[in-house]
Scaffold this motif. Structure first.
Motif, PDB file in Angstrom:
ATOM      1  N   PRO A 290       0.824  -1.215   0.000  1.00 43.35           N
ATOM      2  CA  PRO A 290       0.000   0.000   0.000  1.00 43.35           C
ATOM      3  C   PRO A 290       0.859   1.267   0.000  1.00 43.35           C
ATOM      4  O   PRO A 290       0.388   2.334  -0.401  1.00 43.35           O
ATOM      5  CB  PRO A 290      -0.822  -0.129   1.284  1.00 43.35           C
ATOM      6  CG  PRO A 290       0.012  -0.994   2.172  1.00 43.35           C
ATOM      7  CD  PRO A 290       0.717  -1.957   1.257  1.00 43.35           C
ATOM      8  N   PHE A 291       2.114   1.169   0.463  1.00 43.95           N
ATOM      9  CA  PHE A 291       3.067   2.272   0.395  1.00 43.95           C
ATOM     10  C   PHE A 291       4.470   1.677   0.449  1.00 43.95           C
ATOM     11  O   PHE A 291       4.667   0.493   0.699  1.00 43.95           O
ATOM     12  CB  PHE A 291       2.850   3.274   1.545  1.00 43.95           C
ATOM     13  CG  PHE A 291       2.959   2.674   2.913  1.00 43.95           C
ATOM     14  CD1 PHE A 291       4.187   2.523   3.541  1.00 43.95           C
ATOM     15  CD2 PHE A 291       1.823   2.246   3.589  1.00 43.95           C
ATOM     16  CE1 PHE A 291       4.282   1.966   4.809  1.00 43.95           C
ATOM     17  CE2 PHE A 291       1.903   1.686   4.854  1.00 43.95           C
ATOM     18  CZ  PHE A 291       3.138   1.539   5.463  1.00 43.95           C
ATOM     19  N   ASP A 292       5.437   2.536   0.197  1.00 43.74           N
ATOM     20  CA  ASP A 292       6.839   2.103   0.187  1.00 43.74           C
ATOM     21  C   ASP A 292       7.677   3.175   0.866  1.00 43.74           C
ATOM     22  O   ASP A 292       7.185   4.275   1.168  1.00 43.74           O
ATOM     23  CB  ASP A 292       7.311   1.858  -1.251  1.00 43.74           C
ATOM     24  CG  ASP A 292       8.437   0.838  -1.319  1.00 43.74           C
ATOM     25  OD1 ASP A 292       9.064   0.583  -0.274  1.00 43.74           O
ATOM     26  OD2 ASP A 292       8.691   0.301  -2.403  1.00 43.74           O
ATOM     27  N   THR A 293       8.924   2.894   1.103  1.00 47.09           N
ATOM     28  CA  THR A 293       9.804   3.886   1.708  1.00 47.09           C
ATOM     29  C   THR A 293       9.920   5.094   0.784  1.00 47.09           C
ATOM     30  O   THR A 293      10.056   4.965  -0.429  1.00 47.09           O
ATOM     31  CB  THR A 293      11.188   3.288   1.964  1.00 47.09           C
ATOM     32  OG1 THR A 293      11.701   2.727   0.749  1.00 47.09           O
ATOM     33  CG2 THR A 293      11.125   2.202   3.017  1.00 47.09           C
ATOM     34  N   GLY A 294       9.888   6.293   1.389  1.00 49.40           N
ATOM     35  CA  GLY A 294       9.942   7.528   0.618  1.00 49.40           C
ATOM     36  C   GLY A 294       8.588   8.093   0.268  1.00 49.40           C
ATOM     37  O   GLY A 294       8.494   9.246  -0.179  1.00 49.40           O
ATOM     38  N   ASP A 295       7.516   7.327   0.460  1.00 45.78           N
ATOM     39  CA  ASP A 295       6.170   7.814   0.146  1.00 45.78           C
ATOM     40  C   ASP A 295       5.644   8.704   1.269  1.00 45.78           C
ATOM     41  O   ASP A 295       5.982   8.525   2.445  1.00 45.78           O
ATOM     42  CB  ASP A 295       5.205   6.643  -0.070  1.00 45.78           C
ATOM     43  CG  ASP A 295       5.501   5.883  -1.347  1.00 45.78           C
ATOM     44  OD1 ASP A 295       6.301   6.384  -2.151  1.00 45.78           O
ATOM     45  OD2 ASP A 295       4.937   4.788  -1.526  1.00 45.78           O
ATOM     46  N   TYR A 296       4.797   9.651   0.886  1.00 43.92           N
ATOM     47  CA  TYR A 296       4.119  10.497   1.864  1.00 43.92           C
ATOM     48  C   TYR A 296       2.744   9.889   2.135  1.00 43.92           C
ATOM     49  O   TYR A 296       1.922   9.749   1.225  1.00 43.92           O
ATOM     50  CB  TYR A 296       3.970  11.922   1.329  1.00 43.92           C
ATOM     51  CG  TYR A 296       3.341  12.877   2.325  1.00 43.92           C
ATOM     52  CD1 TYR A 296       4.098  13.470   3.320  1.00 43.92           C
ATOM     53  CD2 TYR A 296       1.981  13.181   2.261  1.00 43.92           C
ATOM     54  CE1 TYR A 296       3.529  14.344   4.231  1.00 43.92           C
ATOM     55  CE2 TYR A 296       1.397  14.054   3.161  1.00 43.92           C
ATOM     56  CZ  TYR A 296       2.173  14.627   4.148  1.00 43.92           C
ATOM     57  OH  TYR A 296       1.604  15.494   5.057  1.00 43.92           O
ATOM     58  N   ILE A 297       2.504   9.511   3.389  1.00 38.41           N
ATOM     59  CA  ILE A 297       1.258   8.828   3.735  1.00 38.41           C
ATOM     60  C   ILE A 297       0.575   9.543   4.890  1.00 38.41           C
ATOM     61  O   ILE A 297       1.201  10.308   5.647  1.00 38.41           O
ATOM     62  CB  ILE A 297       1.508   7.348   4.116  1.00 38.41           C
ATOM     63  CG1 ILE A 297       2.358   7.251   5.397  1.00 38.41           C
ATOM     64  CG2 ILE A 297       2.168   6.593   2.979  1.00 38.41           C
ATOM     65  CD1 ILE A 297       2.477   5.841   5.944  1.00 38.41           C
ATOM     66  N   GLN A 298      -0.714   9.270   5.003  1.00 35.04           N
ATOM     67  CA  GLN A 298      -1.524   9.730   6.127  1.00 35.04           C
ATOM     68  C   GLN A 298      -2.221   8.511   6.711  1.00 35.04           C
ATOM     69  O   GLN A 298      -3.007   7.836   6.026  1.00 35.04           O
ATOM     70  CB  GLN A 298      -2.560  10.757   5.658  1.00 35.04           C
ATOM     71  CG  GLN A 298      -1.962  12.019   5.080  1.00 35.04           C
ATOM     72  CD  GLN A 298      -2.997  12.945   4.498  1.00 35.04           C
ATOM     73  OE1 GLN A 298      -4.186  12.613   4.442  1.00 35.04           O
ATOM     74  NE2 GLN A 298      -2.564  14.118   4.045  1.00 35.04           N
ATOM     75  N   VAL A 299      -1.921   8.193   7.966  1.00 34.89           N
ATOM     76  CA  VAL A 299      -2.462   6.990   8.589  1.00 34.89           C
ATOM     77  C   VAL A 299      -2.451   7.164  10.101  1.00 34.89           C
ATOM     78  O   VAL A 299      -1.519   7.747  10.667  1.00 34.89           O
ATOM     79  CB  VAL A 299      -1.645   5.740   8.192  1.00 34.89           C
ATOM     80  CG1 VAL A 299      -0.212   5.841   8.666  1.00 34.89           C
ATOM     81  CG2 VAL A 299      -2.299   4.475   8.715  1.00 34.89           C
ATOM     82  N   GLY A 300      -3.500   6.697  10.739  1.00 33.78           N
ATOM     83  CA  GLY A 300      -3.567   6.697  12.199  1.00 33.78           C
ATOM     84  C   GLY A 300      -3.424   8.066  12.819  1.00 33.78           C
ATOM     85  O   GLY A 300      -2.874   8.208  13.914  1.00 33.78           O
ATOM     86  N   GLY A 301      -3.908   9.124  12.144  1.00 37.85           N
ATOM     87  CA  GLY A 301      -3.787  10.474  12.675  1.00 37.85           C
ATOM     88  C   GLY A 301      -2.415  11.083  12.487  1.00 37.85           C
ATOM     89  O   GLY A 301      -2.167  12.200  12.967  1.00 37.85           O
ATOM     90  N   SER A 302      -1.503  10.411  11.811  1.00 41.02           N
ATOM     91  CA  SER A 302      -0.156  10.914  11.555  1.00 41.02           C
ATOM     92  C   SER A 302       0.073  10.985  10.056  1.00 41.02           C
ATOM     93  O   SER A 302      -0.523  10.237   9.281  1.00 41.02           O
ATOM     94  CB  SER A 302       0.893   9.998  12.200  1.00 41.02           C
ATOM     95  OG  SER A 302       0.675   9.855  13.579  1.00 41.02           O
TER      96      SER A 302
END
Length: 446
Positions: A290-302
């Motif tokens: 669903p994501f990889d290192t270097g990706d910008y993600i939004q999860v769990g309030g962070s």
């Protein structure tokens, strides 16, 4: 002519019948059992010869280890008793010599000490072979009750030797052991060999990891996190298996280690249930990507860039350089927004102008700013329109497209440039305001 021919055929028939009957009788009278008995007798003779060889006092330790392999547990029990007798006989001679040494002096004392040293060395060899037999017996399934008297006997010998030997003899034995290949020198060489083997295993494990990484790089469908995890797992697997092989080559019995590891894994499975859940979630994330290192993600309030991921947790770095460690189970059980998943991203900007200002003029200004910005993409085509009539302003939506890596640069540039151009064009950006009307009430002063 016909009669003699019939007579001859009759006698021929009788002769053939007699031969067949004799062969049949011999076959019945010769059972297979004698042959089997001979084979059993041969096996017993071979086993007896093997037992004689492993109970020879002059046999070397290496030969003894090899010849003990075919013997059964029962045979090893008898062999252990024989070697116990050898050790006892040798120690009896040592005890007699030690007793004579107590009242000796001068040349007689030196002679007895030399004799005692020779007897102690021979006793050490016999005791070592005795231990080898007991180890082989243990591996073949010796009963604890049958093995216990032998182990107690060896422990008692060590304690008795320390009590009955004088200090000078102990010092001489310790000094001789320290500089012998069977003692200190051998132990030092074994330690150096183990260190060298550990270094070699580290080198081999690193080489295997590099080969694994180069092979995984050719598979584009695998995430970088999974590639790193597989390479690390291969490294430690090669290293641990190599160490076990080295320990086995140095004579260390590694079989109990597997039993200990099995018991620990059973216990840790109950104690670390949450950690195992994080492990399972981490593997699912690595496989499904669903994501990889270097990706910008939004999860769990962070939200932030994925710096690193282990099988237990994920490290997220925010824009202000804060490090957030999120357990994998929290990530996998929540909604994951991967902002960097696509190469292109739409920048959503909202500019409010006053109701008295010209909306078409503001739209032309924003379109000009978007068309002149180098990082704004021509395709997809940007959109600028009046999107909302707010309480205090007319909200104009500006939606250009950019590369995902240029999102914030475009966002901040257009925001600042729009403020400067609006001020230059006389377009005001209203702030929230509220009109308050005071209504006089009868009987009160206005």
């Amino acid at each position: 002519m016909i009669r003699p021919l019939r007579t001859w055929l009759f006698w021929l028939f009788l002769w053939v019948s007699a031969i067949l009957h004799a062969v049949s009788a011999n076959a019945q009278e010769t059972p297979v059992e004698p042959e089997t008995a001979n084979e059993q007798e041969t096996v017993e003779v071979t086993q007896d010869k093997l037992v004689v060889e492993v109970t020879d006092e002059s046999i070397s330790a290496d030969d003894l280890e090899i010849l003990l392999v075919p013997l059964t547990a029962k045979e090893l029990s008898d062999v252990a008793g024989t070697w116990q007798g050898y050790v006892r006989s040798q120690l009896e001679d040592v005890a007699q010599t030690s007793r004579s040494l107590l009242s000796a002096s001068g040349k007689q004392e030196d002679s007895l000490r030399s004799q005692l040293a020779s007897q102690s060395e021979s006793g050490s060899v016999l005791l070592n072979n005795y231990r080898i037999v007991l180890e082989a017996w243990t591996l073949k399934g010796a009963n604890a009750e049958d093995l216990q008297p032998h182990t107690n006997y060896i422990l008692a010998l060590k304690a008795g030797a320390l009590k009955t030997t004088d200090f000078q003899t102990l010092f001489q034995n310790a000094w001789a052991w320290l500089f012998s290949w069977e003692g200190g020198v051998g132990l030092l060489m074994a330690a150096l060999g183990v260190l060298l083997a550990v270094w070699a295993m580290m080198f081999v494990a690193r080489m295997v990891r590099r080969v694994t990484e180069s092979g995984l790089e050719k598979i584009p469908t695998i995430s970088r996190m999974l590639k790193r995890f597989i390479a690390t797992a291969v490294f430690w697997a090669v290293f641990v298996l190599g160490i076990l092989v080295v320990l086995a080559l140095f004579g260390v019995n590694v079989t109990p280690l597997f039993a200990v590891l099995g018991g620990l894994s059973f216990i840790l499975g109950f104690a670390l249930q949450e950690t195992l859940g994080n492990l399972a979630s981490g593997l699912m994330i690595m496989v499904l990507k669903p994501f990889d290192t270097g990706d910008y993600i939004q999860v769990g309030g962070s939200s932030g860039f994925v710096d690193e991921m282990s099988v237990v947790s994920t490290k997220i770095r925010t824009f202000d350089n804060q490090i957030i460690i999120v357990p994998n189970s929290k990530i996998w059980g929540d909604v994951i927004t991967n902002v960097s998943a696509s190469e292109e991203r739409r920048v959503d900007l909202v500019f409010g102008i006053a109701y008295s200002d010209n909306a078409a003029q503001a739209i032309d200004v924003l379109k000009e700013l978007v068309s002149k910005h180098e990082l704004c993409l021509k395709t997809p085509e940007p959109e600028v329109f009046v999107g909302e009539l707010g309480d205090n302003s007319v909200n104009i939506f500006c939606r250009p497209w950019s590369k995902s890596d240029d999102y914030w640069t475009v966002y901040w540039d257009l925001t600042g440039q729009a403020k400067e151009r609006f001020d230059a064009e006389g377009i005001s950006i209203p702030f929230p305001q509220r009109d308050v009307h005071l209504i006089p009430v009868e009987g009160t002063k206005s």
